[in-house]
Enzyme design. Structure first.
Site, PDB file in Angstrom:
ATOM      1  N   GLY A  46      33.392 -52.654  -5.421  1.00 61.92           N
ATOM      2  CA  GLY A  46      34.982 -52.355  -4.994  1.00 61.92           C
ATOM      3  C   GLY A  46      33.937 -51.294  -6.305  1.00 61.92           C
ATOM      4  N   ALA A  47      35.289 -50.049  -6.760  1.00 64.05           N
ATOM      5  CA  ALA A  47      34.918 -49.066  -7.240  1.00 64.05           C
ATOM      6  C   ALA A  47      34.995 -49.853  -8.926  1.00 64.05           C
ATOM      7  CB  ALA A  47      35.538 -47.570  -6.792  1.00 64.05           C
ATOM      8  N   ARG A  85      24.309 -47.661  -7.445  1.00 62.46           N
ATOM      9  CA  ARG A  85      25.139 -46.567  -6.060  1.00 62.46           C
ATOM     10  C   ARG A  85      25.623 -45.446  -6.283  1.00 62.46           C
ATOM     11  NH1 ARG A  85      29.350 -50.895  -3.351  1.00 62.46           N
ATOM     12  NH2 ARG A  85      28.393 -49.677  -1.887  1.00 62.46           N
ATOM     13  N   GLN A 192      34.026 -56.430   4.587  1.00 61.51           N
ATOM     14  CA  GLN A 192      34.958 -56.289   3.039  1.00 61.51           C
ATOM     15  C   GLN A 192      36.633 -57.144   3.715  1.00 61.51           C
ATOM     16  OE1 GLN A 192      32.584 -54.132   3.470  1.00 61.51           O
ATOM     17  NE2 GLN A 192      31.954 -53.106   1.483  1.00 61.51           N
ATOM     18  N   ASP A 233      36.921 -44.709  -4.099  1.00 62.28           N
ATOM     19  CA  ASP A 233      35.996 -44.469  -5.159  1.00 62.28           C
ATOM     20  C   ASP A 233      35.643 -43.469  -5.394  1.00 62.28           C
ATOM     21  OD1 ASP A 233      35.182 -46.510  -2.271  1.00 62.28           O
ATOM     22  OD2 ASP A 233      34.006 -47.025  -4.048  1.00 62.28           O
TER      23      ASP A 233
HETATM   24  O1  MRU Z   1      31.309 -50.495  -0.239  1.00 58.34           O
HETATM   25  P1  MRU Z   1      32.159 -51.511  -1.322  1.00 58.34           P
HETATM   26  O2  MRU Z   1      32.628 -52.806  -1.020  1.00 58.34           O
HETATM   27  O3  MRU Z   1      31.747 -51.501  -2.598  1.00 58.34           O
HETATM   28  O4  MRU Z   1      33.464 -50.305  -0.961  1.00 58.34           O
HETATM   29  C1  MRU Z   1      33.922 -50.234  -1.364  1.00 58.34           C
HETATM   30  C2  MRU Z   1      35.640 -49.546  -1.396  1.00 58.34           C
HETATM   31  O5  MRU Z   1      35.132 -48.473  -0.101  1.00 58.34           O
HETATM   32  C3  MRU Z   1      37.069 -49.587  -1.796  1.00 58.34           C
HETATM   33  O6  MRU Z   1      38.091 -49.274  -1.525  1.00 58.34           O
HETATM   34  C4  MRU Z   1      36.776 -49.101  -3.337  1.00 58.34           C
HETATM   35  O7  MRU Z   1      36.352 -49.231  -3.961  1.00 58.34           O
HETATM   36  C5  MRU Z   1      38.225 -49.003  -3.562  1.00 58.34           C
HETATM   37  S1  MRU Z   1      38.130 -51.013  -5.092  1.00 58.34           S
HETATM   38  C6  MRU Z   1      39.566 -51.028  -5.239  1.00 58.34           C
END
Ligand code: MRU
Length: 343
Positions: A46-47, A85, A192, A233
């Site tokens: 999550g970002a 990442r 997720q 993200d």
């Molecule tokens: O690959 P992830 O689980 O890190 O991807 C997360 C997402 O795409 C979320 O929607 C995004 O980071 C927003 S989290 C507040």
């Protein structure tokens, strides 16, 4: 409230998101390399959450870097964390914030610098929760009462330091007394939605229904969905939004069915240096995430696979971008810049 990660005297503790929903276990990262590993393997994801984890990783690395070679080791710590990442800009934002603090304290005693870096990482953590509450307050007004909110992936407490962005909007709408329920896309391949979003919302007693990703169009057409709210993200200067793979399809289906499509994100997710979505690097993850599900093979051996972790939703599908300073609408070049500059 769910605690995603915390600073402790022994290192950075984080809930292991690869084991949820059935195992609720905290792992301890004792050095910055373990933090980098946790980000890469998605123990934390999550970002905003990886932005906070990276800031804590820098602070942790600085505690352990040698006095004699501090400069070079500090650079190495930042570079290692930045290489985990590529898509979520919050990761780089978190590291840059620590680098700026380091630069502002050039010439100070290393002991003091180390202390200040810890304090800054804790501040990044606490500010993120406060920001999410403000995003929630701005977004709650947009959620139609008596309808269902559709969300994709997990943009909740687990994807942030706490409360969440998209799920923060949902939480704030519920706290404001709105009668809403949630449809959570399962979010293949990492799940997720089913593993994390449903778990989180169940804990809060918010009525949630799990659907597979390919059911979203069916329900968007049904008239039941009042709006879509997702996280992001990285948001380019023109309002193009990189988010979890599958978001683009949901956005197109929402527009086709006249359902508002909202993106909830902190200003640290807006990257004005990237002019359009075409400039956003999309992470490609391991084929095994697609060919197997939690150790069980679901494709023949030797299957060729593509596994982009994110897609880009062109800004024309976005009804509004909900930030801690208010809601940006088209034309996004103008509205996003104003919000970022605080005007
Ligand atoms: O690959 P992830 O689980 O890190 O991807 C997360 C997402 O795409 C979320 O929607 C995004 O980071 C927003 S989290 C507040």
């Amino acid at each position: 409230m769910i605690e995603t990660l915390r600073w402790t005297d022994k290192g950075v503790e984080m809930i292991d998101q690869t084991r949820l929903p059935h195992v609720e276990e905290f792992v301890l990262c004792r050095d910055y390399k373990e933090v980098a590993d946790a980000i890469q393997t998605m123990i934390i994801r999550g970002a905003p959450a990886i932005g906070v984890a990276a800031a804590m990783g820098v602070a942790l690395g600085a505690q352990q870097a040698s006095d004699a070679n501090f400069e070079a080791e500090f650079e190495e710590i930042c570079a290692t964390l930045a290489a985990t990442r590529p898509t979520a800009v919050n990761l780089f934002w978190g590291i840059d914030r620590m680098k700026k603090l380091r630069a502002s304290l050039a010439g100070e005693q290393l002991g003091l610098l180390r202390e200040k870096l810890i304090a800054e990482a804790k501040l990044v953590h606490d500010e993120d929760i406060a920001i999410n509450r403000r995003i929630g307050a701005h977004g709650a007004a947009l959620v139609p009462d008596g309808k269902t909110v559709l969300t994709h992936c997990n943009a909740g407490a687990l994807a942030t330091a706490g409360y969440g962005t998209a799920l923060g909007v949902i939480r704030a709408a519920v706290e404001a007394g709105k009668k809403i329920d949630v449809f959570a896309d399962e979010t293949r391949p990492f799940l997720q939605g089913s593993r994390l979003t449903v778990w989180e919302l169940q804990k809060d007693g918010i009525e949630t229904t799990l659907i597979t990703d390919n059911m979203a169009g069916h329900f968007l057409h049904s008239g039941r969905i009042g709006c879509v709210v997702v996280g992001a993200d990285r948001i380019a200067a023109n309002g193009d939004v990189a988010n979890k793979i599958g978001t683009y399809s949901v956005a197109v289906l929402a527009k086709e069915n006249n359902v508002p499509f909202y993106v909830a994100a902190p200003l640290s997710t807006i990257d004005l240096k990237t002019l359009t979505g075409a400039g956003i690097k999309i992470e490609e993850r391991a084929a095994s995430e697609v060919t197997a599900m939690f150790g069980h093979k679901v494709a023949p051996d030797g299957t060729r696979v593509q596994n982009p972790a994110f897609d880009v939703t062109p800004h024309r599908y976005v009804t509004g971008i909900i930030t801690e300073r208010g809601v940006a609408t088209a034309p996004f070049e103008e509205s996003l810049r104003k919000l970022v500059e605080g005007k």
